[in-house]
Design a protein around this motif. Structure first.
Motif, PDB file in Angstrom:
ATOM      1  N   PHE A 247      20.256  -9.968  -3.402  1.00 56.90           N
ATOM      2  CA  PHE A 247      19.369  -8.971  -4.034  1.00 56.90           C
ATOM      3  C   PHE A 247      17.920  -9.206  -3.634  1.00 56.90           C
ATOM      4  N   ALA A 248      17.718  -9.452  -2.350  1.00 57.26           N
ATOM      5  CA  ALA A 248      16.369  -9.702  -1.826  1.00 57.26           C
ATOM      6  C   ALA A 248      16.273  -9.096  -0.430  1.00 57.26           C
ATOM      7  N   ASP A 249      15.043  -8.795  -0.010  1.00 54.60           N
ATOM      8  CA  ASP A 249      14.855  -8.347   1.376  1.00 54.60           C
ATOM      9  C   ASP A 249      13.911  -9.306   2.099  1.00 54.60           C
ATOM     10  N   TYR A 250      13.544  -8.951   3.352  1.00 55.66           N
ATOM     11  CA  TYR A 250      12.780  -9.926   4.155  1.00 55.66           C
ATOM     12  C   TYR A 250      11.414 -10.233   3.554  1.00 55.66           C
ATOM     13  N   SER A 255       7.985 -14.471   1.173  1.00 59.78           N
ATOM     14  CA  SER A 255       7.185 -14.998   0.074  1.00 59.78           C
ATOM     15  C   SER A 255       7.694 -16.391  -0.331  1.00 59.78           C
ATOM     16  N   ILE A 256       9.010 -16.558  -0.350  1.00 61.99           N
ATOM     17  CA  ILE A 256       9.562 -17.892  -0.666  1.00 61.99           C
ATOM     18  C   ILE A 256       9.133 -18.890   0.412  1.00 61.99           C
ATOM     19  N   LEU A 257       9.233 -18.471   1.658  1.00 67.15           N
ATOM     20  CA  LEU A 257       8.916 -19.385   2.765  1.00 67.15           C
ATOM     21  C   LEU A 257       7.457 -19.831   2.718  1.00 67.15           C
ATOM     22  N   GLU A 258       6.542 -18.904   2.518  1.00 61.45           N
ATOM     23  CA  GLU A 258       5.126 -19.315   2.539  1.00 61.45           C
ATOM     24  C   GLU A 258       4.805 -20.201   1.335  1.00 61.45           C
ATOM     25  N   VAL A 286      -3.616 -24.237   4.271  1.00 60.63           N
ATOM     26  CA  VAL A 286      -2.645 -23.188   3.916  1.00 60.63           C
ATOM     27  C   VAL A 286      -3.185 -22.376   2.751  1.00 60.63           C
ATOM     28  N   GLU A 287      -3.199 -21.088   2.953  1.00 57.38           N
ATOM     29  CA  GLU A 287      -3.711 -20.207   1.911  1.00 57.38           C
ATOM     30  C   GLU A 287      -2.773 -19.013   1.783  1.00 57.38           C
ATOM     31  N   LEU A 288      -2.426 -18.684   0.555  1.00 54.88           N
ATOM     32  CA  LEU A 288      -1.501 -17.558   0.340  1.00 54.88           C
ATOM     33  C   LEU A 288      -2.263 -16.246   0.220  1.00 54.88           C
ATOM     34  N   PRO A 289      -1.722 -15.138   0.670  1.00 56.69           N
ATOM     35  CA  PRO A 289      -0.533 -15.048   1.515  1.00 56.69           C
ATOM     36  C   PRO A 289      -0.868 -15.372   2.969  1.00 56.69           C
ATOM     37  N   PHE A 290       0.137 -15.785   3.741  1.00 53.74           N
ATOM     38  CA  PHE A 290      -0.091 -16.024   5.175  1.00 53.74           C
ATOM     39  C   PHE A 290      -0.331 -14.664   5.862  1.00 53.74           C
ATOM     40  N   PHE A 360      11.331 -11.243  10.691  1.00 54.21           N
ATOM     41  CA  PHE A 360      10.052 -11.946  10.880  1.00 54.21           C
ATOM     42  C   PHE A 360      10.278 -13.278  11.578  1.00 54.21           C
ATOM     43  N   ASP A 361       9.224 -13.735  12.235  1.00 58.19           N
ATOM     44  CA  ASP A 361       9.151 -15.130  12.685  1.00 58.19           C
ATOM     45  C   ASP A 361       7.946 -15.723  11.995  1.00 58.19           C
ATOM     46  N   LEU A 362       8.090 -16.948  11.500  1.00 64.20           N
ATOM     47  CA  LEU A 362       6.908 -17.661  11.019  1.00 64.20           C
ATOM     48  C   LEU A 362       6.410 -18.504  12.187  1.00 64.20           C
TER      49      LEU A 362
END
Ligand code: AMO
Length: 445
Positions: A247-250, A255-258, A286-290, A360-362
């Motif tokens: 129940f999630a999209d990219y 958001s979880i990854l960053e 590191v500052e959110l959001p990337f 996406f690629d991080l």
């Protein structure tokens, strides 16, 4: 005068203190154990630096102060030998922890037979990485690598703690598998009884299936890629941090990854202050959001910068280096890749006939850290995408059959642990972030 004899057995010897626990105030006799990092012989006084898992301690043998026969034995101690020392602690300002040990007994568990072909003191090594890798266990005694692998430990712990807080379940999926998932990367074939099988390139299809039962799963495990190229960023066996969420999209998993990366950086700062100081290292800001760049915008920018790159081409580190943009120095996402560049399970977008997919690629500077996407959760669409990529849907029957039982919308990513370590520690060669690297030229040690 006797020789320093090797006594391989521990016998009644037991360590009473690690180096880190030694302080000038310890009054009693103590026993320390470890490896000889260095010996300095000044004639009538001898300094042995003993290293254990927590640090170093100085042993000082002075003629006249310790027993004559013991002094002679101490002179025979060689670098890299594994020894135990029984003795008394006394203050010594210039020594590690402000203390030194005056020996009363030396036990040589294993005397080094050869001088190592490289220095294990100091931060940098002057010999090539292959010489070091040939004798990796000795190389790993270097304080530099000690710090790298302690930081790696914190990274793994903080990933587990972070994902546990987000209610992810840790899983382990098969590493001997029947089919490929990551089109571009080559497979290692293996014998599986009387059949051909492969080493897993990714836990992809298993982690997707597991969202049906557990919703949120993660795995930290090996991935195998038969990489034909010799580069400083590819291994044949790497560790991947994989997550998958129902129940999630990219956008949700980006958001979880960053947030996970921020949590890792903060945890390392907190728990590895001594290692960071020794490495003279400042972790990336590191500052959110990337920042997020769409693939199409990036191609325009690269073309403006004079690169001969077409829409649909892969974005390599070499190409990315031509972009002079400060924001591309740290962590950022490249999103919405051409569907043709991504594996069959990635969900095409709804616009423009699905030319672009929800992917996406991080990146960290020019280096790819992670890929992720929304996945296809419709069986007919998955079969169509497989066929388009030249794969036989029949070979994926074991996977496709679960799509008849309510596969939820889901998304996930795979993050390369060694690549992340390269970004955090500023290591040039990925081989230094793994204990026993595997590449096209190396299968041992
Ligand atoms: P991908 O193939 O992009 O995606 O791999 C994910 C991440 O794993 C790391 N990686 C490697 N690291 C070192 N050496 C290699 N040979 C190597 N190959 C990959 C990289 C890369 O970004 N199934 C998807 C992930 C997903 O969509 O969930 C996948 O495997 O850091």
């Amino acid at each position: 005068m006797g020789d320093l004899l090797e006594e391989h057995d521990l016998g009644q010897w037991r360590r009473t203190h690690y180096s880190s626990e030694i302080s000038p105030s310890i009054g009693d006799e103590i026993v320390v154990m470890g490896w000889v990092a260095s010996v300095r012989d000044h004639g009538n006084i001898l300094f042995i630096i003993l290293k254990d898992m927590h640090g170093e301690i100085q042993i000082t043998a002075k003629k006249g102060e310790c027993d004559d026969s013991l002094f002679e034995l101490a002179k025979e101690v060689k670098e890299h030998s594994s020894i135990g020392i029984r003795g008394k602690v006394r203050p010594q300002e210039k020594a590690p922890n402000g203390a030194e040990i005056v020996p009363a007994e030396i036990r040589a568990f294993s005397i080094a037979k050869k001088a190592a072909p490289f220095m294990t003191q100091g931060k940098t090594s002057t010999v090539g990485i292959d010489t070091r890798l040939d004798l990796r266990a000795v190389d790993l005694r270097r304080n530099y690598l000690g710090s790298v692998f302690r930081i790696r430990q914190t990274v793994l712990n903080s990933v587990r703690e972070f994902l546990d807080r987000q209610e992810f379940i840790e899983v382990n999926t098969p590493k001997m598998i029947a089919t490929a998932t990551e089109g571009g990367a080559a497979l290692f074939p293996i014998f599986y009884y009387d059949r051909e099988a492969f080493l897993a390139q990714s836990p992809q299809l298993y982690k997707e299936q597991l969202t049906m039962a557990f919703e949120n799963v993660f795995e930290i495990g090996p991935i195998f890629r038969a990489e034909p190229s010799r580069t400083n960023r590819h291994l044949s066996e790497a560790i991947s941090i994989d997550i998958e969420r129902a129940f999630a999209d990219y956008g949700d998993v980006m958001s979880i990854l960053e947030r996970m990366i921020v949590s890792i950086v903060e945890t390392v700062k907190e728990r590895n202050a001594d290692d960071l100081k020794f490495l003279e290292l400042e972790l990336p800001a590191v500052e959110l959001p990337f920042p997020k760049y769409s693939y199409s915008d990036l191609i325009d920018k690269l073309q403006e910068a004079g690169e001969h790159i077409q829409w649909g081409d892969d974005v390599t580190p070499q190409v990315m280096k031509s972009l002079q943009d400060d924001r591309l120095g740290g962590f950022y996402f490249i999103i919405d890749w051409p569907t043709s560049t991504k594996p069959f399970y990635v969900k095409p977008g709804s616009a423009d006939g699905g030319r672009v997919c929800e992917s996406f690629d991080l990146m960290f500077g020019p280096l790819e850290m992670s890929s992720g996407s929304t996945r296809i959760n419709r069986k007919d669409q998955l079969v169509e995408r497989m066929s388009k990529q030249g794969l036989k849907p029949d070979a994926f029957d074991y996977h496709l059959r679960v799509f008849d039982y309510g596969v939820p919308p889901h998304a996930g990513f795979g993050l390369g642990l060694e690549r992340l370590m390269m970004a955090l520690i500023k290591v040039e060669n990925i081989r230094d972030t793994t204990l026993y690297p595997r590449d096209i030229d190396r299968l041992a040690p």
